[in-house]
Design a protein around this motif. Structure first.
Motif, PDB file in Angstrom:
ATOM      1  N   TYR A 272       0.826  -1.208   0.000  1.00  0.00           N
ATOM      2  CA  TYR A 272       0.000   0.000   0.000  1.00  0.00           C
ATOM      3  C   TYR A 272       0.861   1.259   0.000  1.00  0.00           C
ATOM      4  CZ  TYR A 272      -3.940   3.043   1.306  1.00  0.00           C
ATOM      5  OH  TYR A 272      -4.910   4.016   1.326  1.00  0.00           O
ATOM      6  N   ARG A 276      -0.190   4.184  -2.700  1.00  0.00           N
ATOM      7  CA  ARG A 276      -1.000   5.282  -2.188  1.00  0.00           C
ATOM      8  C   ARG A 276      -0.223   6.594  -2.302  1.00  0.00           C
ATOM      9  NH1 ARG A 276      -6.019   7.374  -1.190  1.00  0.00           N
ATOM     10  NH2 ARG A 276      -6.070   8.565   0.767  1.00  0.00           N
ATOM     11  N   PHE A 346      -2.745   2.752   6.705  1.00  0.00           N
ATOM     12  CA  PHE A 346      -3.817   2.751   5.720  1.00  0.00           C
ATOM     13  C   PHE A 346      -4.817   3.890   5.924  1.00  0.00           C
ATOM     14  CE2 PHE A 346      -2.238  -1.408   4.851  1.00  0.00           C
ATOM     15  CZ  PHE A 346      -2.756  -1.822   3.633  1.00  0.00           C
ATOM     16  N   ASN A 349      -8.865   3.781   4.950  1.00  0.00           N
ATOM     17  CA  ASN A 349      -8.986   2.524   4.210  1.00  0.00           C
ATOM     18  C   ASN A 349      -8.670   1.309   5.082  1.00  0.00           C
ATOM     19  OD1 ASN A 349      -9.760   3.700   1.807  1.00  0.00           O
ATOM     20  ND2 ASN A 349      -7.657   3.942   1.068  1.00  0.00           N
ATOM     21  N   ASP A 354     -12.294  -4.295   2.251  1.00  0.00           N
ATOM     22  CA  ASP A 354     -11.690  -4.288   0.916  1.00  0.00           C
ATOM     23  C   ASP A 354     -10.173  -4.461   0.977  1.00  0.00           C
ATOM     24  OD1 ASP A 354     -14.002  -2.467   1.346  1.00  0.00           O
ATOM     25  OD2 ASP A 354     -14.062  -2.469  -0.841  1.00  0.00           O
ATOM     26  N   TYR A 355      -9.591  -4.059   2.089  1.00  0.00           N
ATOM     27  CA  TYR A 355      -8.142  -4.166   2.273  1.00  0.00           C
ATOM     28  C   TYR A 355      -7.865  -5.229   3.344  1.00  0.00           C
ATOM     29  CZ  TYR A 355      -8.027   0.238  -0.299  1.00  0.00           C
ATOM     30  OH  TYR A 355      -8.186   1.210  -1.259  1.00  0.00           O
TER      31      TYR A 355
END
Length: 392
Positions: A272, A276, A346, A349, A354-355
């Protein structure tokens, strides 16, 4: 098959494995990445278990590596630890399922069963033909199981009659057999019984509303005059010391699974951090993010060093209760810290399914508590340090 090292194994502890062991690890890793990882989040969200993975896991040997009758090749405790690590870095619920099937169910029969019981039940569990569960914890008895067990067993001729209740029993909603631990009313000693779940008086009800290990099918079990023949009493389970001998073997693998959860969270966070974007660059290019990742990797690396050594001691017959207890207490605490840092990376999120990170973050809480809380394990270590028991 090319053996690819993991970014979470910074000191390459997997290099300690034999070539045959590495091949088995890679076969499991490929299956988990291609078949389990894509579906497991949905099952976790629905609080269901993906039963379609049971036979493939059995074909990969996941229920048979530890036991003489069924293991495909001579293997080390370090290898078996890396199997638990590999499962948990994809999903802790799947790792827990395998731990109950292989470690606790097969383990109880292997350690405490007669040769006839081992020959009858272990191959069936190893092949995935039947599912097993392990019934020790009770509604009013967890950490004090050695003294506080309330489920009773009464001898009645060639049979035993079991009465009581169990709680938090993994796999129990769809298991074919459950190893039930109960106190013999005649001598007040704990004994073990292989109980087919179809036995009259045995009922299992799914525990709803969990926020951790949601895919694991935990159950409340009630036993009302459950009649079990003497042939299903574990022949070598005559006191809680025998129960503890099973837990001694599995506690170290829970420590391995805790490192796997931390590794899975870390690997998700690293990926990530590269994709990101914030302030015109990947968040991985920011100092505070790199600091969290470095601290997480330090926790994982230190924990891997500990569990590798504990497993080496098991292979040499040197491991004692306090060794596995320290590993379980330390690694689960470091796991809890690591998944929190990784979830923080994160941002918003990090709290949606979803993650993967949300699943790792929630599941860490269960591993922190089961198979001995941190406090109970520190008391086992403290007794070794001081020579004084401080449990009560």
């Amino acid at each position: 098959m090319t053996f690819e090292p993991l970014i979470s194994d910074f000191y390459n502890y997997e290099s300690l494995l034999s070539e045959q062991e590495k091949e088995a690890i890679m076969a499991l890793r490929n299956y988990l990445d291609s078949e389990v990882r894509p579906i497991v989040g949905g099952y976790w969200n629905r609080a269901e278990f993906p039963t379609e993975i049971v036979r493939p896991l059995a074909e990969l040997g996941q229920f048979s590596y530890a036991w003489d009758e069924t293991r495909p090749f001579e293997n080390s405790a370090v290898f078996r630890g890396f199997l638990a690590f590999e499962l948990a870095r994809v999903d802790a619920s799947v790792a827990t399922f395998v731990g109950v099937q292989n470690g606790l169910s097969c383990g109880s029969i292997s350690v405490c069963g007669s040769p006839e019981q081992r020959a009858e039940w272990l191959p069936r569990l190893a092949s995935g033909e039947i599912i097993g569960s392990f019934g020790l914890t009770e509604p009013q008895s967890g950490s004090d199981s050695a003294q506080g067990l309330r489920t009773t067993a009464r001898r009645d001729g060639d049979n035993w009659v079991l009465n009581g209740a169990k709680r938090w029993i993994g796999n129990a909603t769809f298991a074919d057999i459950t190893v039930i631990w109960a106190k013999d009313v005649a001598d007040n000693q704990v004994k073990g019984f292989i109980v087919p779940t179809s036995t009259p008086g045995y009922t299992a009800s799914k525990i709803e509303g969990k926020v951790s290990l949601r895919a694991v099918q935990n159950a409340d079990i009630t036993l009302e005059d459950v009649v079990v023949p003497e042939s299903l009493r574990l022949a070598n389970a005559n006191s809680f010391k025998d129960t503890a001998s099973v837990l001694r073997l599995t506690r170290a693998e829970v420590a391995w699974a805790a490192v796997g959860v931390a590794a899975g969270a870390y690997e998700a966070a690293v990926a990530y951090s590269k994709e990101r974007m914030q302030f015109g660059k990947p968040i991985g290019a920011h100092q505070l993010v790199q600091d969290m990742l470095a601290k997480s990797l330090g926790n994982i690396t230190a924990s891997l060093g500990m569990v590798v050594r504990v497993s080496e001691m098991l292979d040499r017959g040197e491991q004692r209760d306090e060794h596995s207890a320290l590993a379980k207490a330390f690694t689960t605490a470091r796991m809890r810290e690591t998944v929190a840092w990784c979830r923080e990376l994160f941002g918003g999120n990090g709290i949606v399914i979803d993650y993967d990170i949300a699943r790792f973050f929630a599941d860490a809480e269960a591993l922190y508590s089961y198979e001995g809380t941190r406090e109970m394990n520190t008391l086992i270590v403290g007794r070794s340090i001081t020579g004084q028991a401080a449990f009560v």
